[in-house]
Design a protein around this motif. Structure first.
Motif, PDB file in Angstrom:
ATOM      1  N   LEU A 158     -12.089 -30.732 -12.918  1.00 21.18           N
ATOM      2  CA  LEU A 158     -10.654 -30.662 -12.650  1.00 21.18           C
ATOM      3  C   LEU A 158     -10.129 -29.321 -13.132  1.00 21.18           C
ATOM      4  O   LEU A 158     -10.405 -28.907 -14.256  1.00 21.18           O
ATOM      5  N   MET A 204      -2.535 -38.128  -9.831  1.00 21.48           N
ATOM      6  CA  MET A 204      -2.912 -39.280  -9.020  1.00 21.48           C
ATOM      7  C   MET A 204      -2.085 -39.415  -7.743  1.00 21.48           C
ATOM      8  O   MET A 204      -2.353 -40.289  -6.915  1.00 21.48           O
ATOM      9  N   PHE A 237      -9.766 -30.773  -7.635  1.00 21.24           N
ATOM     10  CA  PHE A 237     -10.621 -31.814  -8.185  1.00 21.24           C
ATOM     11  C   PHE A 237     -11.987 -31.663  -7.536  1.00 21.24           C
ATOM     12  O   PHE A 237     -12.169 -32.012  -6.364  1.00 21.24           O
ATOM     13  N   ARG A 283      -8.072 -41.949  -4.456  1.00 17.44           N
ATOM     14  CA  ARG A 283      -7.504 -42.622  -5.626  1.00 17.44           C
ATOM     15  C   ARG A 283      -8.106 -44.023  -5.760  1.00 17.44           C
ATOM     16  O   ARG A 283      -7.998 -44.845  -4.858  1.00 17.44           O
ATOM     17  N   ARG A 298     -12.810 -41.940  -6.400  1.00 21.14           N
ATOM     18  CA  ARG A 298     -13.338 -40.820  -7.192  1.00 21.14           C
ATOM     19  C   ARG A 298     -12.485 -40.551  -8.433  1.00 21.14           C
ATOM     20  O   ARG A 298     -12.976 -40.016  -9.416  1.00 21.14           O
ATOM     21  N   MET A 299     -11.201 -40.869  -8.362  1.00 24.66           N
ATOM     22  CA  MET A 299     -10.287 -40.748  -9.497  1.00 24.66           C
ATOM     23  C   MET A 299      -9.654 -42.105  -9.741  1.00 24.66           C
ATOM     24  O   MET A 299      -9.189 -42.748  -8.801  1.00 24.66           O
ATOM     25  N   SER A 300      -9.615 -42.528 -10.985  1.00 25.16           N
ATOM     26  CA  SER A 300      -8.982 -43.811 -11.285  1.00 25.16           C
ATOM     27  C   SER A 300      -8.102 -43.668 -12.518  1.00 25.16           C
ATOM     28  O   SER A 300      -8.216 -42.695 -13.268  1.00 25.16           O
ATOM     29  N   PRO A 329     -15.905 -43.967 -10.735  1.00 24.29           N
ATOM     30  CA  PRO A 329     -15.202 -42.695 -10.466  1.00 24.29           C
ATOM     31  C   PRO A 329     -15.808 -41.534 -11.239  1.00 24.29           C
ATOM     32  O   PRO A 329     -16.499 -41.721 -12.233  1.00 24.29           O
ATOM     33  N   GLU A 330     -15.488 -40.332 -10.764  1.00 22.54           N
ATOM     34  CA  GLU A 330     -15.907 -39.109 -11.457  1.00 22.54           C
ATOM     35  C   GLU A 330     -14.926 -38.740 -12.570  1.00 22.54           C
ATOM     36  O   GLU A 330     -15.294 -38.099 -13.548  1.00 22.54           O
ATOM     37  N   LEU A 331     -13.655 -39.133 -12.404  1.00 25.28           N
ATOM     38  CA  LEU A 331     -12.603 -38.834 -13.386  1.00 25.28           C
ATOM     39  C   LEU A 331     -11.780 -40.079 -13.636  1.00 25.28           C
ATOM     40  O   LEU A 331     -11.361 -40.757 -12.686  1.00 25.28           O
TER      41      LEU A 331
END
Length: 333
Positions: free
Chosen positions: A3, A53, A69, A86, A89-91, A171-173
């Motif tokens: 990020l 997000m 990202f 959302r 990959r991102m949570s 997720p990745e992040l």
């Protein structure tokens, strides 16, 4: 770089004016790294998370020079594309476990819906995955829990369900917005352990929002101290907690309760006088000026970002330039 955020700005409508909730924020997060965002309520921590997000309130304005990202430019994504990213990959783990879960659906309904939405899996695979992820966060009788409603679970169990929901698609992040607030210290320690285990297992990046410096000392790799929408100090956990360079950071650390009081020989708890200001206009002064007990005449001007010579953190403070021992490399004006 997982990020990379440069000059993030968030403005909110407020009675015909614009409230500058986040102002010129720069942060980075690597895979497997935990960045803690620290500061009082109203400093812009949660707004930063919601901006990343794509969940800002209606009519809020977000802008940035860079909002990347991995290989994805978040600023260029459509709402449809952001919705696909959302939760996948991102949570995010939201702040209040008592209200973050939908009270009219079972735990299983909510977990399965997230997994099927992002993976296209069938109901049997979603059921298996829901049980697996609940077990991974320490819930016993996971199959039974799937049929329960949020009101049937304690606050600590609901928080574990929220963590499971954030992890179900690996997720990745992950962004954690004060996930241990209002939990007892034993449950808090368990939640932190679960998060750290999940991070290590997946090499996941994590942004952890908190006002609890005890939590920071336990979980952070790097710390970014926010004040009035700005990052006023950023560095490794050891540098920021052991050798704080900004007056605001020093005030936060001094305010941590101690058995003998904040000052040796005193039982009085230290505090920072005043409140976090709300900025409805661009202000060139140091944002901490009205509450700082070490201010100089030059603090009426915007502070430069300086890298300290002693411990290497970045600090936005004129005192670092004025000090003959603590000053270091000037990074920006």
């Amino acid at each position: 770089m997982l990020l990379d955020i440069r000059n993030l700005q968030v403005r909110l409508p407020d009675q015909g004016r614009k409230l500058h909730a986040v102002r010129g924020l720069d942060i980075t997060v690597e895979a497997g790294e935990t960045l803690c965002l620290v500061g009082e309520s109203g400093c812009g921590k949660s707004m930063t998370a919601l901006a990343l997000m794509g969940l800002l309130p209606p009519r809020a304005e977000r802008s940035a020079d860079r909002l990347r990202f991995g290989d994805t430019d978040l600023d260029r994504l459509s709402e449809r594309a952001m919705s696909g990213l959302r939760g996948r990959r991102m949570s995010m783990i939201f702040q209040e476990p008592m209200t973050a879960l939908n009270p009219v659906f079972t735990i299983g309904d909510q977990l399965r819906a997230v997994y099927r939405r992002h993976t296209g899996a069938g109901s049997a695979a979603a059921q298996t995955r829901a049980i697996e992820v609940l077990e991974s966060v320490g819930l016993t009788n996971a199959a039974l829990r799937l049929s329960q409603y949020p009101h049937q679970l304690s606050g600590g169990l609901r928080q574990r369900v929220l963590i499971a929901m954030a992890l179900i698609c690996e997720p990745e992040l992950m962004i954690c917005d004060e996930p241990t607030t209002a939990l007892d210290v034993t449950t808090q320690a368990q939640i932190l352990h679960i998060l750290k285990q999940a991070q290590e297992a997946r090499n996941m990046g994590m942004i952890f929002i908190t006002h609890d410096l005890g939590v920071v000392a336990r979980i952070a790799d790097r710390v970014a101290v926010m004040y009035a929408g700005h990052v006023v100090e950023e560095g490794t956990r050891e540098a920021v907690l052991r050798k704080p360079a900004h007056p605001y950071t020093r005030g936060l650390i001094a305010s941590v309760p101690r058995p003998q009081g904040a000052v040796p020989g005193s039982t009085r708890l230290a505090s920072i006088a005043g409140n976090v200001p709300a900025f409805h206009h661009e202000d060139a002064r140091c944002p901490f000026l009205s509450r700082c007990t070490s201010k100089l005449a030059i603090c009426a001007e915007a502070p430069p970002v300086v890298r300290t010579a002693v411990s290497g953190q970045k600090v936005a403070c004129h005192l670092q330039l004025a000090s003959s021992t603590g000053a270091g490399e000037t990074l920006s004006a």
